[in-house]
Write a protein that holds these residues in place. Structure first.
Motif, PDB file in Angstrom:
ATOM      1  N   SER A  84      28.783  39.222  44.489  1.00 38.04           N
ATOM      2  CA  SER A  84      28.801  39.664  45.735  1.00 38.04           C
ATOM      3  C   SER A  84      30.229  38.940  46.238  1.00 38.04           C
ATOM      4  O   SER A  84      31.197  39.830  46.973  1.00 38.04           O
ATOM      5  CB  SER A  84      27.778  39.875  46.884  1.00 38.04           C
ATOM      6  N   LEU A  85      30.293  37.542  46.225  1.00 38.73           N
ATOM      7  CA  LEU A  85      31.552  37.177  46.702  1.00 38.73           C
ATOM      8  C   LEU A  85      32.658  37.417  45.946  1.00 38.73           C
ATOM      9  O   LEU A  85      33.789  37.785  46.640  1.00 38.73           O
ATOM     10  CB  LEU A  85      31.229  35.644  46.040  1.00 38.73           C
ATOM     11  N   HIS A  86      32.730  37.710  44.751  1.00 40.49           N
ATOM     12  CA  HIS A  86      33.864  38.223  44.029  1.00 40.49           C
ATOM     13  C   HIS A  86      34.541  39.612  44.335  1.00 40.49           C
ATOM     14  O   HIS A  86      35.473  39.702  44.113  1.00 40.49           O
ATOM     15  CB  HIS A  86      33.787  38.048  42.350  1.00 40.49           C
TER      16      HIS A  86
ATOM     17  N   PRO B 214      41.416  42.909  48.420  1.00 42.97           N
ATOM     18  CA  PRO B 214      41.713  44.291  48.440  1.00 42.97           C
ATOM     19  C   PRO B 214      41.496  45.002  47.228  1.00 42.97           C
ATOM     20  O   PRO B 214      41.555  44.470  46.074  1.00 42.97           O
ATOM     21  CB  PRO B 214      43.276  44.119  48.610  1.00 42.97           C
ATOM     22  N   ASN B 215      41.008  46.168  47.385  1.00 43.56           N
ATOM     23  CA  ASN B 215      40.435  47.081  46.249  1.00 43.56           C
ATOM     24  C   ASN B 215      39.669  46.330  45.369  1.00 43.56           C
ATOM     25  O   ASN B 215      40.217  46.084  44.029  1.00 43.56           O
ATOM     26  CB  ASN B 215      41.669  47.480  45.544  1.00 43.56           C
ATOM     27  N   PRO B 216      38.632  45.749  45.437  1.00 40.77           N
ATOM     28  CA  PRO B 216      37.720  45.027  44.711  1.00 40.77           C
ATOM     29  C   PRO B 216      37.244  45.341  43.345  1.00 40.77           C
ATOM     30  O   PRO B 216      37.229  44.649  42.632  1.00 40.77           O
ATOM     31  CB  PRO B 216      36.837  44.408  45.569  1.00 40.77           C
ATOM     32  N   GLU B 217      37.108  46.713  43.296  1.00 37.38           N
ATOM     33  CA  GLU B 217      36.618  47.466  42.150  1.00 37.38           C
ATOM     34  C   GLU B 217      37.586  47.491  41.295  1.00 37.38           C
ATOM     35  O   GLU B 217      37.561  47.928  40.064  1.00 37.38           O
ATOM     36  CB  GLU B 217      35.759  48.617  42.576  1.00 37.38           C
TER      37      GLU B 217
ATOM     38  N   TYR C 236      37.433  29.243  48.012  1.00 41.77           N
ATOM     39  CA  TYR C 236      36.135  29.485  47.900  1.00 41.77           C
ATOM     40  C   TYR C 236      35.683  31.122  47.486  1.00 41.77           C
ATOM     41  O   TYR C 236      34.622  31.400  47.469  1.00 41.77           O
ATOM     42  CB  TYR C 236      35.178  28.865  48.627  1.00 41.77           C
ATOM     43  N   SER C 237      36.782  31.948  47.693  1.00 46.10           N
ATOM     44  CA  SER C 237      36.581  33.444  47.441  1.00 46.10           C
ATOM     45  C   SER C 237      36.456  33.650  45.655  1.00 46.10           C
ATOM     46  O   SER C 237      35.894  34.801  45.528  1.00 46.10           O
ATOM     47  CB  SER C 237      37.618  34.374  48.154  1.00 46.10           C
ATOM     48  N   PHE C 238      37.007  32.760  44.940  1.00 49.45           N
ATOM     49  CA  PHE C 238      36.856  32.905  43.520  1.00 49.45           C
ATOM     50  C   PHE C 238      36.205  31.714  43.233  1.00 49.45           C
ATOM     51  O   PHE C 238      36.821  30.523  43.258  1.00 49.45           O
ATOM     52  CB  PHE C 238      38.127  33.343  43.023  1.00 49.45           C
ATOM     53  N   ILE C 239      35.246  31.648  42.520  1.00 51.70           N
ATOM     54  CA  ILE C 239      34.407  30.547  41.938  1.00 51.70           C
ATOM     55  C   ILE C 239      34.203  30.773  40.386  1.00 51.70           C
ATOM     56  O   ILE C 239      33.087  31.488  39.950  1.00 51.70           O
ATOM     57  CB  ILE C 239      33.348  30.101  42.553  1.00 51.70           C
ATOM     58  N   MET C 240      34.833  30.553  39.702  1.00 56.67           N
ATOM     59  CA  MET C 240      34.905  30.583  38.112  1.00 56.67           C
ATOM     60  C   MET C 240      33.942  29.511  37.377  1.00 56.67           C
ATOM     61  O   MET C 240      33.261  29.906  36.559  1.00 56.67           O
ATOM     62  CB  MET C 240      36.032  30.841  37.389  1.00 56.67           C
ATOM     63  N   PHE C 241      34.032  28.331  37.828  1.00 57.44           N
ATOM     64  CA  PHE C 241      33.470  27.135  36.931  1.00 57.44           C
ATOM     65  C   PHE C 241      32.594  26.544  37.875  1.00 57.44           C
ATOM     66  O   PHE C 241      32.342  25.299  37.515  1.00 57.44           O
ATOM     67  CB  PHE C 241      34.379  26.411  36.358  1.00 57.44           C
TER      68      PHE C 241
END
Length: 565
Positions: free
Chosen positions: A446-448, A455-458, A499-504
């Protein structure tokens, strides 16, 4: 004695009434605790014994997507005897990922768990170790081995050797076209990705060979790979075991011991996972014992550059250049049980995650031809077609668009669905004061895709990362004694951007193998897409996935043929 006589004289009706009384007392206590809880948040209503497990329909990712849509960015769910606070807004994460907090009060990922203890059998390992000194010692040993130049070179070397083996299998299975000049192969790419990453992680971590690609090849071809049957069968069982354990971690994390061991359908799955665990542990014990013997024999010779060797010799006479300390305390050599636990943790964290992420990258690259062309242009500019080349870390670090593709694939379809933190001191989150010991989960799916930050998350759009000049490469990470996360220490970025993107992950528990993962992923992109044209067989078919703690690719049918350069 009088109590014994009382129970001895109970008849069936009395026993039935006693059971009903005990159950009603449990239900009363259960709901009293629920209705008197502090900071009441929205969330599914729990039931006695099963709590909110009735919401689960077999896919963790879909469960938390649906709960986020229904209850918002902060809600609660009762599972495994714990009240779990689920978060999906970037500003909620800052305190958890701040390495400067004294005594690492936000370092633990979960409270004591009988299920996790049962799964790991003995030894803690990096994944489930919440004793700060012990964890930091293991983490420093791990980082010293995995971030060294020699280890990076070994990673690149093994990627090349294993890819050449993979090429041989593809060519052998491929069918020659009508012109007799080219071959092509229709195959499930995800199966090859899982076998490749298993062979890769075994090689770079233990220095031993695994033959899971050969095992899979043997299931598809009447001409068998030229390896002994015992090696092939062992490799296949090892891969299946890792896959089963990763898929079944949810059972040991979220379900109570009663449900795990007494509910018929789940009991069977629990026992199957434990059998796979025992096989893998026995195999690792054999590898560790063999390596110890090799080290004893090679007294005055150079040792291997794998992580297993580094863990065995750490803080011994063979490790003359390094003495690991935490404060003034000098740690002894790592016990064998902890060596096994750390190797096991590395397999769990590094095999399926890398394989699934590369499968997602392949799907999205093939689905979006404009992304594919831009990617190929970058690869060809650094590694000219039809020319032999030697991959280097420096060249891989130039693949900015390729790295942007990897990050965007993980944004739109995160491999890890949830992260957890279990603070040891009170904390303020979301406008509420929470007592120490509150279980928090970070909903990365949900965060990502949060519309407030993406914008346009999908839409799959690698330019989100490629055009972000502040987005640094994971290939440049260097862990210091404080295990600082370079990407999360930048003060010139707003909280929601950081923190809107947390990959690792982040903070103390950020993945120590992220550099290894990115090196492997970028190397594969160069070798596979640089030499071969990969196409989806059915462009209309959605990406087929299933989720537990991680999301894994179930099937990815592609057509592979040599690239016309």
């Amino acid at each position: 004695m009088s109590l014994y006589k009382y129970f001895e004289n109970l008849n069936f009706v009395n026993c039935f009434h006693l059971i009903i009384f005990i159950f009603l007392f449990y239900v009363f206590q259960f709901y009293y605790k629920y209705f008197t809880r502090p900071n009441k948040l929205p969330g599914p209503f729990p039931l006695p014994i099963i709590e909110c497990a009735y919401c689960f329909r077999g896919d963790i990712k879909q469960l938390f997507i649906s709960l986020n849509k229904k209850y918002g960015d902060i809600y609660e769910i009762q599972l495994g005897g714990l009240r779990r606070i689920v978060l999906s807004r970037p500003e909620y994460f800052e305190k958890f990922f701040n390495n400067s907090i004294k005594h690492a009060k936000f370092m633990p990922t979960a409270p004591y768990s009988q299920g996790v203890k049962e799964l790991r059998k003995s030894g803690k390992g990096l994944l489930s170790n919440d004793d700060f000194k012990s964890w930091k010692f293991a983490r420093q040993l791990f980082s010293r081995a995995i971030l060294s130049p020699s280890f990076n070179n070994e990673t690149i070397k093994w990627t090349k050797l294993l890819f050449e083996e993979l090429e041989g299998y593809w060519k052998s299975l491929g069918s020659i076209n009508s012109d007799g000049k080219e071959w092509s192969l229709e195959t499930d790419f995800s199966k090859w990705a899982h076998r490749f990453t298993n062979d890769m992680i075994v090689a770079v971590i233990t220095g031993e060979r695994s033959y899971s690609m050969g095992s899979y090849y043997n299931t598809l071809s009447p001409i068998k790979a030229s390896y002994p049957d015992a090696l092939i069968e062992g490799a296949d069982r090892f891969v299946r075991g890792i896959n089963k354990i990763v898929a079944g971690v949810t059972i040991f994390t979220f379900l109570s011991p009663f449900i795990r061991h007494y509910v018929p359908f789940i009991r069977g799955k629990t026992n199957e996972i434990l059998k796979h665990r025992d096989f893998i542990f026995d195999k690792l014990d054999q590898i560790i014992k063999k390596r110890r013997q090799e080290i004893e024999v090679m007294q005055n010779k150079d040792l291997k550059n794998d992580m297993l060797t580094s863990l065995i010799i750490a803080n011994t006479e063979r490790d003359i250049t390094y003495k690991m300390t935490i404060g003034e305390e000098i740690f002894p050599p790592m016990p064998e049980i902890e060596i096994r636990a750390n190797i096991f943790s590395t397999f769990l964290a590094g095999t399926d995650t890398t394989a699934n992420l590369f499968s997602f990258v392949t799907y999205y690259v093939c689905y979006y031809p404009e992304v594919k062309q831009k990617m190929l242009a970058e690869i060809d500019s650094i590694f000219p077609p039809n020319n032999s080349f030697q991959l280097t870390h420096n060249d891989l670090s130039k693949l900015k668009y390729c790295e942007a593709i990897i990050k965007e694939a993980n944004r739109i379809c995160p491999v890890s669905n949830l992260l957890g933190r279990y603070p040891t001191e009170p904390i303020e989150v979301g406008g509420y004061q929470w007592p120490a010991g509150t279980m928090f989960h970070f909903d990365l799916v949900s965060l990502h895709r949060h519309k407030d930050y993406w914008p346009n998350p999908e839409t799959f759009d690698p330019d989100r990362f490629f055009l972000d000049n502040k987005n640094e490469s994971f290939l440049d990470v260097k862990d210091d004694d404080l295990i600082k996360d370079k990407n999360n220490q930048k003060e010139d970025r707003k909280v929601e951007q950081k923190y809107s993107f947390i990959m690792f992950g982040g903070g103390y528990r950020i993945c120590p193998g992220r550099k290894l993962a990115m090196t492997e992923l970028l190397s594969l992109m160069v070798y596979i897409f640089g030499k071969y044209d990969i196409e989806l067989i059915d462009m209309e078919a959605p990406l087929k996935t299933k989720s537990s703690i991680i999301t894994y690719c179930q099937r990815l049918m592609v057509k592979i043929k040599p690239r016309n350069q």
